[in-house]
Design a protein around this motif. Structure first.
Motif: not given
Length: 214
Positions: A170-179, A210-214
């Motif tokens: 999930v952290a990797k996915y959200d990191l990609e979204l932010a980048l 929006p991310g998907s952290g949880y």
């Protein structure tokens, strides 16, 4: 004399038995509360208070070693209470205060933990920072657009989450979204350019994807 000693020993044993029974009741109370809070976090996070009524104060909590679990649950509860609250001109201050409390709680968990727990806290913190939005002046739009400073701060939080637990997909996915959000604005984040909220507890108001952290 022997009778007095015998009575004293009997009284002491009775007190110890009562204390043991009260401790056992407190332990059961903690176990029940933690189970209920796990179920409440998704359905009604505000109702997950994390602390049962006890007879012997925090003795059972220390005995079970659940203090860190309680702090993490409370931080997650604050995240869930605030992450999807829309920001408008009439509630901007209240929303900012709520998100600030959630960010500070998650940052505290991240700083005092390691591994999967720290990674989860950093991930949720990054999502809050990335989506930390300000109200729009347009009455037909609830929030303003993404803020580059917020996105860069969230990148650092997501990177910290991946370092704490390389298996956190999930952290990797959200990191990609932010980048990608930054690249869409022509901003490329390099090593050492960003500082996450996990180090200080909170960033300023910004905008969000929006991310998907949880």
């Amino acid at each position: 004399m022997r009778t007095a000693i015998g009575l004293g020993v009997a009284a002491l044993l009775l007190v110890l038995a009562v204390l043991a029974a009260l401790l056992a009741a407190d332990v059961r109370g903690w176990e029940k509360t933690l189970r209920e809070d796990d179920a409440l976090l998704q359905a009604s996070p505000a109702a997950a208070n994390g602390r049962p009524d006890t007879h012997l104060g925090s003795l059972a909590e220390r005995t079970l070693g659940v203090r860190d679990d309680v702090r993490a649950r409370l931080a997650i509860g604050l995240y869930l209470q605030n992450i999807n609250v829309p920001v408008r001109l009439d509630n901007a201050q209240q929303v900012a205060l709520g998100r600030s409390r959630a960010e500070q709680a998650l940052a505290s968990v991240a700083r005092s933990s390691e591994g999967a727990r720290a990674s989860q806290a950093e991930t949720l913190l990054g999502v809050l920072v990335l989506t930390d939005v300000g109200p729009s002046n347009d009455p037909f739009q609830e929030t303003a657009g993404i803020d580059p400073d917020q996105a860069q701060a969230s990148v650092a939080d997501f990177q910290d989450a991946v370092r704490a637990d390389p298996a956190n997909a999930v952290a990797k996915y959200d990191l990609e979204l932010a980048l990608r959000a930054l690249l869409a604005q022509g901003i490329r984040v390099g090593a050492g350019q960003q500082t996450g909220a996990g180090a200080t507890g909170r960033r300023g108001a910004g905008g969000g994807v929006p991310g998907s952290g949880y």
